[in-house]
Design a protein around this motif. Structure first.
Motif, PDB file in Angstrom:
ATOM      1  N   HIS A  98      32.048  -3.612 -30.564  1.00  0.00           N
ATOM      2  CA  HIS A  98      31.792  -3.290 -31.961  1.00  0.00           C
ATOM      3  C   HIS A  98      30.284  -3.183 -32.220  1.00  0.00           C
ATOM      4  O   HIS A  98      29.819  -2.278 -32.908  1.00  0.00           O
TER       5      HIS A  98
ATOM      6  N   GLU B 183      28.818  -0.018 -30.741  1.00  0.00           N
ATOM      7  CA  GLU B 183      29.299   1.114 -31.530  1.00  0.00           C
ATOM      8  C   GLU B 183      28.557   1.189 -32.864  1.00  0.00           C
ATOM      9  O   GLU B 183      28.150   2.256 -33.307  1.00  0.00           O
ATOM     10  N   HIS B 184      28.402   0.036 -33.460  1.00  0.00           N
ATOM     11  CA  HIS B 184      27.693  -0.026 -34.734  1.00  0.00           C
ATOM     12  C   HIS B 184      26.270   0.482 -34.571  1.00  0.00           C
ATOM     13  O   HIS B 184      25.770   1.254 -35.381  1.00  0.00           O
TER      14      HIS B 184
ATOM     15  N   ASN C 236      26.377   4.228 -34.128  1.00  0.00           N
ATOM     16  CA  ASN C 236      26.725   4.931 -35.368  1.00  0.00           C
ATOM     17  C   ASN C 236      25.588   4.925 -36.380  1.00  0.00           C
ATOM     18  O   ASN C 236      25.528   5.790 -37.229  1.00  0.00           O
TER      19      ASN C 236
HETATM   20  C1  LIG Z   1      31.633   4.428 -35.417  1.00  0.00           C
HETATM   21  O1  LIG Z   1      32.005   5.750 -35.790  1.00  0.00           O
HETATM   22  C2  LIG Z   1      33.321   6.130 -35.341  1.00  0.00           C
HETATM   23  C3  LIG Z   1      33.518   7.610 -35.695  1.00  0.00           C
HETATM   24  O2  LIG Z   1      33.083   7.890 -36.980  1.00  0.00           O
HETATM   25  C4  LIG Z   1      34.369   5.232 -36.002  1.00  0.00           C
HETATM   26  O3  LIG Z   1      35.674   5.562 -35.551  1.00  0.00           O
HETATM   27  C5  LIG Z   1      34.078   3.791 -35.620  1.00  0.00           C
HETATM   28  O4  LIG Z   1      34.963   2.917 -36.275  1.00  0.00           O
HETATM   29  C6  LIG Z   1      32.631   3.421 -35.986  1.00  0.00           C
HETATM   30  N1  LIG Z   1      32.380   2.096 -35.468  1.00  0.00           N
HETATM   31  C7  LIG Z   1      31.640   1.174 -36.108  1.00  0.00           C
HETATM   32  C8  LIG Z   1      31.524  -0.148 -35.468  1.00  0.00           C
HETATM   33  O5  LIG Z   1      31.086   1.385 -37.170  1.00  0.00           O
END
Ligand SMILES: *[C@@H]1O[C@H](CO)[C@@H](O)[C@H](O)[C@H]1NC(C)=O
Ligand SMILES: *[C@@H]1O[C@H](CO)[C@@H](O)[C@H](O)[C@H]1NC(C)=O
Ligand SMILES: *[C@@H]1O[C@H](CO)[C@@H](O)[C@H](O)[C@H]1NC(C)=O
Ligand SMILES: *[C@@H]1O[C@H](CO)[C@@H](O)[C@H](O)[C@H]1NC(C)=O
Length: 430
Positions: free
Chosen positions: A161, A164-165, A168
């Motif tokens: 997470h 990914e965060h 993003n």
């Molecule tokens: C990051 O972006 C993806 C695609 O928009 C989304 O599916 C995912 O939940 C996001 N992850 C976080 C940790 O914000």
């Protein structure tokens, strides 16, 4: 009015008290004062296990000493804030706790500066507890953070997470992957809190081509990297219900230094005015203008150094200086030939890495820049501090010291009779 006049004239911190050899005093308007103290205080707060975060009250001393590495040293005062260490807020978002109950403290810290980032070398904070209800050892330890193994499987979803965060929410051209977990703590609440310190590294997958990180994205040996601290709350249903992290990004090693000279397929230096560079420079400045958050477009002023390397395609590595132009992003959709550099505009020193694969029409430009220090006078109101004179009584003698009081959070808990009006040049006439 006399005091205020003095106050306006003495814009330096703590005149010559036990000045270190060669150290130079910093004044409140110097933006490094805030950056450095912010770094130091964030580090102090990040290391607290429980209780509330501390909020900056004022900086009473700041010096800088040039050498192989520039060293900064500061003395600053802090007060307990009203948000907890686990809240995931930064100290700027917290208010002061009520004066009576709040703990206060004074920190002495030294920092180094590399690649425009501060790192804390030493820091000691002496904390005076507030008058609030005394906490017993037991109160403090119910639900303390406990270290957990860094390879714990519980951490996997949290780290996934976190990365990914990061991917993003940053403007970087490339995706980052986890490099290493440096420490991990957990705390049993209704669910679980995790505090993890970890590092991340740039991979070879650009964001443009890959929506998210995949198995075959590999860390670049010379990639940018970051050091992160993350706080995560996992609720009783085992879902991530709260998350915050802060990462410091460091530019990667320079390609110039990593690759040996005079070899086939190695970078070869090309003249800075070579027509071959034109296209790569065009991509570099377009990338810079896209990622640099500035009202005006920048254009390339001087190319300092350039190499090209034939791989599966060509990689250009270019060092250049870009300068602010008179064309605003609002008035034009792109930089054009009639945009002239501004006389007193900002300058950036940039390193670009442009990967081109012409037969696929593929271009991956990566640009990073640092502002060149130019002594342009800053607009008023830039500094987050205001200058105040503070009385210090020590061993029977009272002296007046200049200090930089943080303007962000002053709603509560002022120590002493600080003036209610902001004593700034713009508001004072004598
Ligand atoms: C990051 O972006 C993806 C695609 O928009 C989304 O599916 C995912 O939940 C996001 N992850 C976080 C940790 O914000
Ligand atoms: C801290 O105090 C401010 C102002 O009183 C308030 O708006 C804020 O919600 C408080 N924060 C927390 C975490 O209690
Ligand atoms: C990244 O590197 C790996 C290993 O060399 C390779 O398999 C992969 O295709 C590369 N990805 C990109 C986007 O270049
Ligand atoms: C920028 O300055 C040049 C030279 O003075 C001028 O020709 C041009 O029109 C200006 N551009 C803008 C957008 O003001």
């Amino acid at each position: 009015m006399k005091l205020i006049t003095i106050l306006l004239l003495c814009s330096r911190l703590l005149p010559s008290l036990a000045q270190e050899e060669g150290a130079q005093e910093l004044n409140c308007n110097d933006e490094t004062v805030f950056q450095a103290v912010d770094t130091a205080l964030k580090k102090y707060n990040a290391e607290l296990e429980s209780g509330n975060q501390f909020v900056l009250y004022r900086v009473t001393k700041g010096t800088k000493k040039d050498g192989a590495e520039t060293l900064y040293s500061f003395k600053y005062q802090i007060k307990e804030g009203n948000c907890s260490v686990q809240s995931g807020l930064t100290w700027q978002d917290c208010d002061f706790k009520d004066a009576e109950e709040a703990a206060t403290g004074e920190c002495t810290t030294t920092l180094g500066k590399k690649e425009n980032k501060f790192s804390v070398a030493t820091q000691i904070c002496n904390i005076t507890p507030g008058k609030g209800p005394k906490k017993t050892e037991e109160d403090l330890c119910v639900g303390c953070f406990q270290p957990i193994p860094m390879d714990s499987s519980d951490l996997k979803p949290v780290l996934k997470h976190a990365v990914e965060h990061f991917n993003n929410n940053t403007k970087h051209t490339h995706l980052f992957a986890l490099r290493e977990v440096k420490s991990a703590h957990s705390q049993v609440v209704a669910g679980m809190n995790y505090k993890i310190i970890y590092s991340i590294v740039q991979t070879n997958c650009s964001k443009e081509d890959f929506p998210s990180l995949r198995e075959d994205c590999v860390p670049l040996p010379y990639g940018d990297h970051g050091e992160c601290t993350g706080h995560t709350h996992v609720d009783i249903h085992n879902t991530i219900a709260g998350f915050s992290q802060s990462c410091d990004l460091y530019p990667g090693d320079d390609l110039f230094e990593l690759l040996p000279k005079n070899c086939r397929g190695c970078p070869r230096e090309i003249p800075v005015d070579s027509p071959e560079l034109k296209e790569a420079l065009g991509h570099s400045i377009a990338q810079l203008n896209a990622q640099h958050n500035h009202i005006f477009y920048f254009k390339i002023d001087t190319v300092k150094k350039a190499t090209s390397q034939v791989v599966a395609g060509v990689i250009y590595v270019i060092e250049f200086i870009a300068r602010e132009t008179n064309c605003s992003k609002q008035s034009k959709t792109e930089l054009t030939a009639d945009c002239e550099t501004k006389h007193l505009g900002q300058s950036l020193n940039c390193n670009a890495n442009v990967y081109m694969r012409p037969w696929e029409n593929k271009v991956v430009p990566t640009v990073r820049c640092q502002a060149l220090d130019m002594m342009i006078s800053r607009p008023p109101g830039f500094s987050p501090f205001r200058l105040v004179r503070v009385q210090e009584t020590k061993e029977g003698t009272t002296r007046l010291l200049n200090s930089c009081e943080y303007k962000g959070r002053l709603s509560k808990a002022r120590a002493g009779p600080a003036p209610d009006h902001q004593a700034e040049a713009s508001t004072v006439t004598s």
